[in-house]
Design a protein around this motif. Structure first.
Motif, PDB file in Angstrom:
ATOM      1  N   ASP A  43      11.004 -12.175   9.372  1.00  0.00           N
ATOM      2  CA  ASP A  43       9.664 -11.918   8.618  1.00  0.00           C
ATOM      3  C   ASP A  43       8.553 -12.112   9.253  1.00  0.00           C
ATOM      4  N   SER A  44       7.508 -11.107   9.217  1.00  0.00           N
ATOM      5  CA  SER A  44       6.414 -11.296   9.695  1.00  0.00           C
ATOM      6  C   SER A  44       5.379 -12.000   9.157  1.00  0.00           C
ATOM      7  N   THR A  45       4.652 -12.836   9.812  1.00  0.00           N
ATOM      8  CA  THR A  45       3.429 -13.647   9.173  1.00  0.00           C
ATOM      9  C   THR A  45       2.248 -12.927   8.674  1.00  0.00           C
ATOM     10  N   PRO A  46       1.483 -13.503   7.857  1.00  0.00           N
ATOM     11  CA  PRO A  46       0.195 -12.963   7.366  1.00  0.00           C
ATOM     12  C   PRO A  46      -0.762 -12.388   8.590  1.00  0.00           C
ATOM     13  N   ALA A  47      -0.654 -13.191   9.452  1.00  0.00           N
ATOM     14  CA  ALA A  47      -1.460 -12.857  10.664  1.00  0.00           C
ATOM     15  C   ALA A  47      -0.915 -11.454  11.310  1.00  0.00           C
ATOM     16  N   ASP A  48       0.249 -11.501  11.489  1.00  0.00           N
ATOM     17  CA  ASP A  48       1.090 -10.133  11.944  1.00  0.00           C
ATOM     18  C   ASP A  48       0.853  -8.880  10.801  1.00  0.00           C
ATOM     19  N   LYS A  49       0.666  -9.066   9.610  1.00  0.00           N
ATOM     20  CA  LYS A  49       0.753  -8.223   8.796  1.00  0.00           C
ATOM     21  C   LYS A  49      -0.777  -7.471   8.827  1.00  0.00           C
ATOM     22  N   GLU A  50      -1.738  -8.545   8.925  1.00  0.00           N
ATOM     23  CA  GLU A  50      -3.196  -8.228   8.979  1.00  0.00           C
ATOM     24  C   GLU A  50      -3.294  -7.147  10.457  1.00  0.00           C
ATOM     25  N   ALA A  51      -2.995  -7.663  11.542  1.00  0.00           N
ATOM     26  CA  ALA A  51      -2.866  -6.838  12.608  1.00  0.00           C
ATOM     27  C   ALA A  51      -2.178  -5.423  12.643  1.00  0.00           C
ATOM     28  N   LEU A  52      -1.235  -5.773  11.889  1.00  0.00           N
ATOM     29  CA  LEU A  52      -0.404  -4.299  11.863  1.00  0.00           C
ATOM     30  C   LEU A  52      -1.240  -3.493  10.777  1.00  0.00           C
ATOM     31  N   ALA A  53      -1.788  -3.997   9.852  1.00  0.00           N
ATOM     32  CA  ALA A  53      -2.682  -3.012   8.929  1.00  0.00           C
ATOM     33  C   ALA A  53      -3.932  -2.481   9.675  1.00  0.00           C
ATOM     34  N   LYS A  54      -4.501  -3.305  10.505  1.00  0.00           N
ATOM     35  CA  LYS A  54      -5.774  -2.761  11.349  1.00  0.00           C
ATOM     36  C   LYS A  54      -5.390  -1.848  12.455  1.00  0.00           C
TER      37      LYS A  54
END
Length: 130
Positions: A43-54
């Motif tokens: 599972d990806s962390t919130p930081a990973d999700k934000e980086a992916l969204a950016k």
């Protein structure tokens, strides 16, 4: 009756089953394709999700810029904007439902089963007649 004669039908049945399985393996691909994604192993962390969204947002922005630049170059080049073919020309996209694979594998399995039955009956009749 010798042991060899009793094992022959079993051996033929096993070989027919193996051949039928080899024909049916491609048919499983028709059922195995599922367009829904499976969850990842981690599972990806919130930081990973934000980086992916950016990254996705930046990729979309650069893609739009590239398309706009290509469109501007095409307008400068002049001429009319004709569709180049495919979906742009109104053709419907192809559907990939693997029905042909499934039908072909089923037909092959049925033909193989029919041929195996014919051979077994013929051998049994020949053995009885002498």
């Amino acid at each position: 009756m010798s042991r060899r004669l009793t094992l022959r039908p079993l051996r033929i049945a096993v070989l027919t089953g193996v051949a039928a399985g080899a024909l049916l393996v491609p048919a499983t691909a028709a059922f195995a394709t599922d367009p829904t994604p499976t969850p990842g192993a981690t599972d990806s962390t919130p930081a990973d999700k934000e980086a992916l969204a950016k990254k996705k947002a930046e990729d979309a922005r650069t893609l739009k810029e590239d398309e706009a630049r290509k469109a501007a170059e095409a307008q400068k080049a002049g001429g009319k904007d004709y569709p180049r073919g495919g979906v742009a020309a109104g053709e419907a996209p192809a559907q990939d439902d693997n029905t042909g694979t499934l039908i072909g594998s089923a037909t092959g399995a049925l033909l193989l089963a029919g041929a195996g039955t014919y051979v077994l009956r013929r051998r049994t009749t020949a053995r009885r007649e002498g």
